[in-house]
Motif scaffolding. Structure first.
Motif, short mmCIF file in Angstrom:
data_model
loop_
_atom_site.label_atom_id
_atom_site.label_comp_id
_atom_site.label_asym_id
_atom_site.label_seq_id
_atom_site.Cartn_x
_atom_site.Cartn_y
_atom_site.Cartn_z
N GLN A 190 0.86 -1.18 -0.04
CA GLN A 190 0.02 -0.05 0.08
C GLN A 190 0.94 1.64 -0.02
N ALA A 191 1.91 1.03 0.67
CA ALA A 191 2.99 2.49 0.81
C ALA A 191 3.42 2.66 -0.53
N ALA A 192 3.81 1.50 -1.15
CA ALA A 192 4.44 1.64 -2.43
C ALA A 192 3.45 2.19 -3.52
N LEU A 193 2.32 1.83 -3.40
CA LEU A 193 1.26 2.53 -4.50
C LEU A 193 1.29 3.87 -4.04
N GLY A 194 1.14 4.31 -2.81
CA GLY A 194 1.15 5.67 -2.41
C GLY A 194 2.19 6.62 -2.86
N ARG A 195 3.53 5.84 -2.83
CA ARG A 195 4.66 6.56 -3.51
C ARG A 195 4.60 6.77 -5.23
N ILE A 196 3.50 5.83 -5.81
CA ILE A 196 3.42 5.90 -7.18
C ILE A 196 2.33 7.11 -7.29
N ALA A 197 1.57 7.11 -6.48
CA ALA A 197 0.34 8.15 -6.58
C ALA A 197 0.96 9.44 -6.34
N ARG A 198 2.02 9.52 -5.25
CA ARG A 198 2.49 10.85 -5.27
C ARG A 198 3.28 11.33 -6.24
N GLN A 199 4.04 10.57 -6.95
CA GLN A 199 4.68 10.95 -8.31
C GLN A 199 3.76 11.39 -9.38
N ALA A 200 2.59 10.50 -9.47
CA ALA A 200 1.80 11.06 -10.59
C ALA A 200 1.05 12.24 -10.20
N ALA A 201 0.94 12.31 -8.94
CA ALA A 201 0.26 13.89 -8.39
C ALA A 201 1.18 14.91 -8.79
N ASP A 202 2.34 14.63 -8.51
CA ASP A 202 3.25 15.98 -8.50
C ASP A 202 3.63 16.25 -10.01
N GLN A 203 3.62 15.13 -10.84
CA GLN A 203 3.93 15.52 -12.31
C GLN A 203 2.59 15.89 -12.96
N LEU A 204 1.58 15.23 -12.59
CA LEU A 204 0.25 15.99 -13.32
C LEU A 204 -0.23 17.09 -12.87
N ALA A 205 0.39 17.50 -11.74
CA ALA A 205 -0.14 19.13 -11.29
C ALA A 205 0.93 20.16 -11.46
#
Length: 190
Positions: free
Chosen positions: A125-140
């Motif tokens: 779950q934490a690994a997927l959270g890191r992926i989501a953070r990277q996506a959020a940072d880059q998409l925004a």
């Protein structure tokens, strides 16, 4: 009928998109064609992918983690395609990614083997959270303007293009395939 070489190429994991979250989206081969191929076909394969992305958690990934990775992948695909197509962001995809962001943990530096490293995520779950953070940072952020799709409509792989000049996800695959199709089209019209 697909040759064994082509099938192996379709099933291989891709790590050439420029970001882990885009590599996650690329875990479906031929995603926009008539026969998509699931590249994360098992927990073992998901573990391989996490390891290649330097996101292998301290505890082994589970079937539940694999199912959640596929959910995150499709939400990220929706947001990335909306970005590239300059369309409104689907609210359900935004909400879904926000759910994964709640699983993100603070990064912790560790000194291992004489150097600095970011400590591994404790679980899937934490690994997927890191992926989501990277996506959020880059998409925004500024990286959103660098997001492209492969010009091959069957491939459609999403990737970051800092140069602004790439057309194909991989010239040696989709670029060559395009040139062969164009050559055959010209020969047929002669």
């Amino acid at each position: 009928m697909v040759s064994p070489e082509a099938e192996a190429r379709i099933k291989r994991l891709r790590f050439d998109t420029g970001a882990a979250w885009l590599d996650l989206i690329a875990t479906v081969g031929n995603a926009y064609g008539t026969a998509p191929v699931e590249r994360l076909s098992s927990v073992t394969r998901f573990r391989e992918w996490l390891n290649a992305e330097d996101l292998l958690p301290e505890s082994d990934p589970t079937e539940g983690d694999l199912a959640r990775a596929r959910i995150l992948r499709e939400a990220l695909r929706s947001l990335a395609l909306a970005t590239v197509r300059l369309e409104p962001f689907p609210q359900d995809a935004v909400d879904r990614v926000n759910e994964f962001l709640t699983e993100d943990r603070t990064l912790v530096l560790a000194t291992e083997s004489g150097g600095l490293q970011v400590r591994r995520p404790p679980d899937g779950q934490a690994a997927l959270g890191r992926i989501a953070r990277q996506a959020a940072d880059q998409l925004a952020g500024r990286s959103a303007s660098m997001l492209r799709t492969c010009a091959d409509p069957v491939c459609g792989l999403l990737f970051l293009d800092p140069s602004g000049r790439r057309v194909w996800c991989a010239t040696e695959i989709c670029g060559v395939r395009h040139r062969v199709r164009e050559h055959r089209r010209r020969k047929a019209s002669e």
